[in-house]
Motif scaffolding. Sequence first.
Motif, mmCIF file in Angstrom:
data_model
loop_
_atom_site.group_PDB
_atom_site.id
_atom_site.type_symbol
_atom_site.label_atom_id
_atom_site.label_comp_id
_atom_site.label_asym_id
_atom_site.label_seq_id
_atom_site.Cartn_x
_atom_site.Cartn_y
_atom_site.Cartn_z
ATOM 1 N N GLY A 131 0.843 -1.184 0.000
ATOM 2 C CA GLY A 131 0.000 0.000 0.000
ATOM 3 C C GLY A 131 0.879 1.234 0.000
ATOM 4 N N VAL A 132 0.303 2.355 0.405
ATOM 5 C CA VAL A 132 1.053 3.611 0.470
ATOM 6 C C VAL A 132 1.119 4.036 1.926
ATOM 7 C CG1 VAL A 132 1.185 6.001 -0.305
ATOM 8 C CG2 VAL A 132 0.201 4.255 -1.804
ATOM 9 N N THR A 133 2.319 4.362 2.387
ATOM 10 C CA THR A 133 2.473 4.816 3.770
ATOM 11 C C THR A 133 2.233 6.323 3.842
ATOM 12 O OG1 THR A 133 4.801 5.446 3.719
ATOM 13 C CG2 THR A 133 4.316 3.084 3.965
ATOM 14 N N ALA A 134 2.354 6.878 5.027
ATOM 15 C CA ALA A 134 2.147 8.318 5.207
ATOM 16 C C ALA A 134 3.452 9.094 5.127
ATOM 17 C CB ALA A 134 1.466 8.584 6.550
ATOM 18 N N ARG A 135 4.576 8.385 5.001
ATOM 19 C CA ARG A 135 5.857 9.095 5.114
ATOM 20 C C ARG A 135 6.851 8.636 4.054
ATOM 21 N NH1 ARG A 135 6.368 8.299 11.259
ATOM 22 N NH2 ARG A 135 4.877 9.777 12.126
ATOM 23 N N ARG A 136 7.856 9.464 3.905
ATOM 24 C CA ARG A 136 8.968 9.272 2.993
ATOM 25 C C ARG A 136 9.870 8.144 3.488
ATOM 26 N NH1 ARG A 136 12.116 9.049 -0.649
ATOM 27 N NH2 ARG A 136 13.770 10.487 -1.318
ATOM 28 N N ALA A 167 0.825 -3.436 7.149
ATOM 29 C CA ALA A 167 -0.040 -3.837 6.027
ATOM 30 C C ALA A 167 0.267 -3.049 4.753
ATOM 31 C CB ALA A 167 -1.501 -3.644 6.411
ATOM 32 N N ALA A 168 0.751 -1.818 4.903
ATOM 33 C CA ALA A 168 1.044 -1.002 3.716
ATOM 34 C C ALA A 168 2.439 -1.269 3.165
ATOM 35 C CB ALA A 168 0.907 0.481 4.054
ATOM 36 N N GLU A 169 3.251 -1.995 3.926
ATOM 37 C CA GLU A 169 4.629 -2.230 3.473
ATOM 38 C C GLU A 169 4.793 -3.703 3.067
ATOM 39 O OE1 GLU A 169 7.597 0.214 5.596
ATOM 40 O OE2 GLU A 169 5.940 0.850 6.874
#
Lengths: 130, 404
Positions: free
Chosen positions: B99-104, B137-139
Amino acid sequence: MNLYAPVVLLVGLLSVVASAGETGQLSAQGLYRATISSELEPIVLNQIHNWVLHVATAAGEPVAEADIQVHGQMPAHHHGLPTAPQVTAYLGDGHYRVEGMKFQMGGQWTVTFVITAAGQRDSVTFTLDL
Amino acid sequence: MRLAGFLAAVLAGLLVLPLPAVEWTAAERAVLQSLWLGSLPPLPPDPGNAVADDPRAVELGRRLFFDPRLSGNGSISCAHCHRPPQAFRDDLPQAQAIGVTARRTMTLLGAAYSAWFFWDGRKDSLWAQALGPLEDAAEHGGTRVQYVRLLATDDTYRTAYSDLFGPLPTVTALPVSAGPLGTPAERAAWEALTEAERTAVNRAFAQIGKAIAAYERTLLPQPAPFDRYVQAVQAGDAAGRAAALSAEQEAGLRLFIGKAQCVTCHNGPLFANFEFHNNGLAPVAALPTDRGRITGVQQALSDEFNCLGAYSDAPAETCAELRYVKTTGRELIAAFKTPTLRNIAATGPYMHDGRFATLDAVLDHYNRAEPVLIGHELQPLGLTAAEQAALAAFLHSLSGPLPD
């Protein structure tokens, strides 16, 4: 040359500490005379380490059983130390171990000890230039 | 008239002369020395990781790092986001895996020198950090039981693991996937295990993190033009100075350690104090509110894999960072970890949420230091456009060769 040879990062320190180490510093209301010494000498940035604080009465008698709180502040940046140092042991003869000292930025710092002994509360502030 | 002609000739001469070399005071040379990569001390020990410097663990960790089987869908390795050719990060504003995380994504170069991991410091060791994304779950989106089963069923892994840590737990009775952070079914399967089974899996899962960390400890920045410049300055080698940095970069360096105050937080040979600062980034509507360190510190304290936890190899007295960590104070709100500036120029975007595409935009932010609702640590810098450009040019001098 060893590229990774340990080199002291910032050496400019603590003439204040050095002088305090010799003469101590009187607390705000004159109740105590406090002296600090760092177990990390010279103090470098970003390394957690311990200090020893010596507390005496104004007359020079060692103060035992004191409750001591530690507050570090960087006045120009509106924030303090990255750690919450604590006095963890009384070492005898007015000496207290202070664990968890760490400075993360170069510049002027103040470290204040709020000392309460026998119901007498006073604070002493040291200024450091790292 | 004759005087005017003389002055014109002098001025014309000045225009074609090379810029005079910046002279550094002794105090400034000490600062340059402190930033020089040669001043980097030896790797700090990781008492929580008994195999941190074991070459066998480095090799196992390297294999694990690049193995996409360490994921829920079999396609995401650590290197998916920590890409070796991009200084062990990616080029996306927010990391994208399952998925997409919230951070760089953060770089791994020199990461072993930090006391805290992730932008919010919610992990207190490199090995504990490595475990987080594996179950996010996003990684990687997998579970600890799945990973321990992978090692137990792969001959190479099983042998390497047992050489280092002793035998893996018996996995035949374990479900295919189970973990405390998984899907509802995976969490239920985890709860159904006995405490002894969970402990054995946790221990093996922690060892996976320790092997990955042993590899990551080897990922160090290499000397860059800036480092050659410092050596030339210290040696009084004018030609070496000129070969290492342009006049504009040299001017940028002077600003970096002076007027622009970058060195206040970006200090030491890794150009980072790896501590937490509120650097005045207003919330972004498209992203969830990010409270940074104030949340991360509580997560670190309650992490079962922290320095004081059951799976750490560290004697408690060596866990000073965790024991004396600051947990309260406004300055922790929306504070994020100072990243290294080594190899910073090659791969934007920048900041914890990747909001700035270019270094120019980053420098513009710090130069303006515009107020935000909760306040911040910054002060406007008053840099001219030329000064900002010089700083950006200087930042390009911090890129050295990358490790494999």
